[in-house]
Motif scaffolding. Structure first.
Motif, PDB file in Angstrom:
ATOM      1  N   GLU A   1       0.503  -1.258   0.038  1.00  0.00           N
ATOM      2  CA  GLU A   1       0.199  -0.347  -0.325  1.00  0.00           C
ATOM      3  C   GLU A   1       0.997   0.793  -0.193  1.00  0.00           C
ATOM      4  OE1 GLU A   1      -2.480  -0.729   3.507  1.00  0.00           O
ATOM      5  OE2 GLU A   1      -3.765  -1.630   1.869  1.00  0.00           O
ATOM      6  N   SER A   2       2.211   0.865   0.737  1.00  0.00           N
ATOM      7  CA  SER A   2       3.125   1.973   0.328  1.00  0.00           C
ATOM      8  C   SER A   2       3.684   2.450  -0.672  1.00  0.00           C
ATOM      9  CB  SER A   2       3.879   1.761   1.639  1.00  0.00           C
ATOM     10  OG  SER A   2       5.051   1.266   1.692  1.00  0.00           O
ATOM     11  N   GLY A   3       3.639   1.321  -1.163  1.00  0.00           N
ATOM     12  CA  GLY A   3       4.598   1.608  -2.773  1.00  0.00           C
ATOM     13  C   GLY A   3       6.227   0.894  -2.578  1.00  0.00           C
ATOM     14  N   LEU A   4       6.239   0.661  -1.468  1.00  0.00           N
ATOM     15  CA  LEU A   4       7.451   0.172  -1.425  1.00  0.00           C
ATOM     16  C   LEU A   4       7.888  -1.197  -1.510  1.00  0.00           C
ATOM     17  CD1 LEU A   4      10.382   0.288   0.259  1.00  0.00           C
ATOM     18  CD2 LEU A   4       9.100  -0.020   2.151  1.00  0.00           C
ATOM     19  N   LEU A   5       6.742  -2.306  -1.525  1.00  0.00           N
ATOM     20  CA  LEU A   5       6.520  -3.421  -1.856  1.00  0.00           C
ATOM     21  C   LEU A   5       5.853  -3.573  -3.267  1.00  0.00           C
ATOM     22  CD1 LEU A   5       6.671  -5.202   1.430  1.00  0.00           C
ATOM     23  CD2 LEU A   5       8.721  -4.304   0.669  1.00  0.00           C
ATOM     24  N   ARG A   6       6.690  -4.929  -4.103  1.00  0.00           N
ATOM     25  CA  ARG A   6       5.528  -5.211  -5.043  1.00  0.00           C
ATOM     26  C   ARG A   6       4.378  -5.818  -5.124  1.00  0.00           C
ATOM     27  NH1 ARG A   6       9.380  -6.774  -9.142  1.00  0.00           N
ATOM     28  NH2 ARG A   6      11.423  -7.412  -8.761  1.00  0.00           N
ATOM     29  N   ASN A   7       3.462  -5.235  -5.928  1.00  0.00           N
ATOM     30  CA  ASN A   7       1.881  -4.759  -5.978  1.00  0.00           C
ATOM     31  C   ASN A   7       1.334  -6.577  -6.159  1.00  0.00           C
ATOM     32  OD1 ASN A   7      -0.665  -4.642  -5.425  1.00  0.00           O
ATOM     33  ND2 ASN A   7      -1.305  -3.642  -7.045  1.00  0.00           N
ATOM     34  N   MET A   8       1.988  -7.270  -5.387  1.00  0.00           N
ATOM     35  CA  MET A   8       1.023  -8.610  -5.425  1.00  0.00           C
ATOM     36  C   MET A   8       0.681  -9.012  -4.086  1.00  0.00           C
ATOM     37  SD  MET A   8       4.757 -10.239  -5.517  1.00  0.00           S
ATOM     38  CE  MET A   8       5.939 -10.041  -7.136  1.00  0.00           C
ATOM     39  N   PRO A   9       0.134 -10.527  -4.099  1.00  0.00           N
ATOM     40  CA  PRO A   9      -0.088 -10.792  -2.647  1.00  0.00           C
ATOM     41  C   PRO A   9       0.391 -11.338  -2.116  1.00  0.00           C
ATOM     42  CG  PRO A   9      -1.343 -12.421  -4.585  1.00  0.00           C
ATOM     43  CD  PRO A   9      -0.355 -11.538  -5.671  1.00  0.00           C
ATOM     44  N   PRO A  10      -0.184 -10.482  -0.949  1.00  0.00           N
ATOM     45  CA  PRO A  10       1.213 -10.538   0.196  1.00  0.00           C
ATOM     46  C   PRO A  10       1.883 -12.102   0.331  1.00  0.00           C
ATOM     47  CG  PRO A  10      -0.081  -9.411   1.528  1.00  0.00           C
ATOM     48  CD  PRO A  10      -1.039 -10.278  -0.293  1.00  0.00           C
ATOM     49  N   CYS A  11       0.836 -13.351   0.593  1.00  0.00           N
ATOM     50  CA  CYS A  11       1.864 -14.484   0.346  1.00  0.00           C
ATOM     51  C   CYS A  11       2.563 -15.186  -0.486  1.00  0.00           C
ATOM     52  CB  CYS A  11       0.582 -15.492   0.539  1.00  0.00           C
ATOM     53  SG  CYS A  11       0.004 -15.492  -0.656  1.00  0.00           S
ATOM     54  N   MET A  12       1.552 -14.303  -1.985  1.00  0.00           N
ATOM     55  CA  MET A  12       3.619 -14.461  -2.473  1.00  0.00           C
ATOM     56  C   MET A  12       4.446 -13.727  -2.581  1.00  0.00           C
ATOM     57  SD  MET A  12       2.357 -16.624  -5.005  1.00  0.00           S
ATOM     58  CE  MET A  12       1.768 -17.777  -3.752  1.00  0.00           C
ATOM     59  N   LEU A  13       5.029 -12.579  -1.385  1.00  0.00           N
ATOM     60  CA  LEU A  13       6.363 -11.679  -1.287  1.00  0.00           C
ATOM     61  C   LEU A  13       6.627 -12.491   0.097  1.00  0.00           C
ATOM     62  CD1 LEU A  13       4.633  -7.953  -1.289  1.00  0.00           C
ATOM     63  CD2 LEU A  13       6.506  -9.014  -2.954  1.00  0.00           C
TER      64      LEU A  13
END
Length: 188
Positions: A135-147
Motif C-alpha cells: 500500500e505504501s508503494g515500497l513492495l511489489r504489488n502482488m499477493p502478500p503470500c507471494m511476497l
C-alpha cells in the motif's frame, strides 16, 4: 523433565507422520513409539485426524512465535524484514520438523477450508507487514503470500540447502542474503 502425555504423543506422532506419512502411520505405531497403550492415545485425542490437526496448529503457532520473536512494528520496514529473516533462519533452522509437518499437512487431504481460515488469521501480523509495504508503494504489488514466499520462503530453502550442502553462514553472507531477498520484493 518428562513430557506430559499429550506432548509425548504429539512429539512421537509428528516424527512418525514425517517419516511414514499420515496414511502410513497408525495410532498403534504412535502409542508404541511413545511407550504407552494404544487406548491412552484416544484418551487425549479422539481421532488420528484430530491429532494431526492439533500438531499442525501447534506447528503454525510455534513457527509464528519464532518469526515474531522480538518483533517491533515501530522499526523501519527493512529492519522489521531483517528481524523476520534472521528469526526464520536462526530460530526455524533448528525446528525443521515444524516446517516439514506444516508443509506435509497443507498438501494433504486433511487440510480444509477451516484450516485455511484459521491459518490466515494466525499469519495476519506477517501478512500485514507485506500489505502495508504494498500500500505504501515500497513492495511489489502482488499477493502478500507471494511476497512471503519470495522472501521468507527462501530462508527456509537456504536452511535446508545448508543441511544437504554444508557451507559456512558468515555474518557477511547472511547480510548479503537478507539484502538480496529484500530487493526481490521491493517495488521496481
Amino acid at each position: 523433565m518428562a513430557l506430559e502425555k499429550p506432548e509425548l504423543i504429539m512429539a512421537h506422532a509428528e516424527q512418525l507422520f514425517i517419516s511414514h506419512g499420515f496414511h502410513g502411520t497408525s495410532m498403534q505405531m504412535i502409542a508404541k513409539a511413545a511407550g504407552i497403550a494404544a487406548g491412552t492415545v484416544y484418551l487425549h485425542f479422539a481421532s488420528k485426524e484430530g491429532l494431526i490437526r492439533t500438531i499442525y496448529r501447534r506447528a503454525v503457532t510455534d513457527m509464528l512465535g519464532c518469526l515474531l520473536k522480538g518483533y517491533d512494528p515501530a522499526l523501519a520496514p527493512f529492519e522489521r524484514y531483517r528481524s523476520f529473516w534472521l528469526n526464520a533462519y536462526h530460530e526455524l533452522k533448528e525446528k525443521q520438523n515444524l516446517v516439514h509437518f506444516k508443509d506435509l499437512y497443507e498438501r494433504s487431504p486433511f487440510y480444509n477450508e477451516d484450516d485455511r481460515l484459521w491459518a490466515d488469521e494466525q499469519w495476519k501480523p506477517v501478512e500485514q507487514f507485506y500489505q502495508d509495504g504494498i500500500e505504501s508503494g515500497l513492495l511489489r504489488n502482488m499477493p502478500p503470500c507471494m511476497l512471503g514466499y519470495l522472501s521468507l520462503g527462501s530462508v527456509l530453502s537456504i536452511s535446508q540447502t545448508q543441511r544437504v550442502t554444508p557451507f559456512e553462514m558468515t555474518p557477511e553472507l547472511e547480510e548479503q542474503l537478507i539484502r538480496a531477498s529484500w530487493r526481490a520484493i521491493l517495488a521496481e
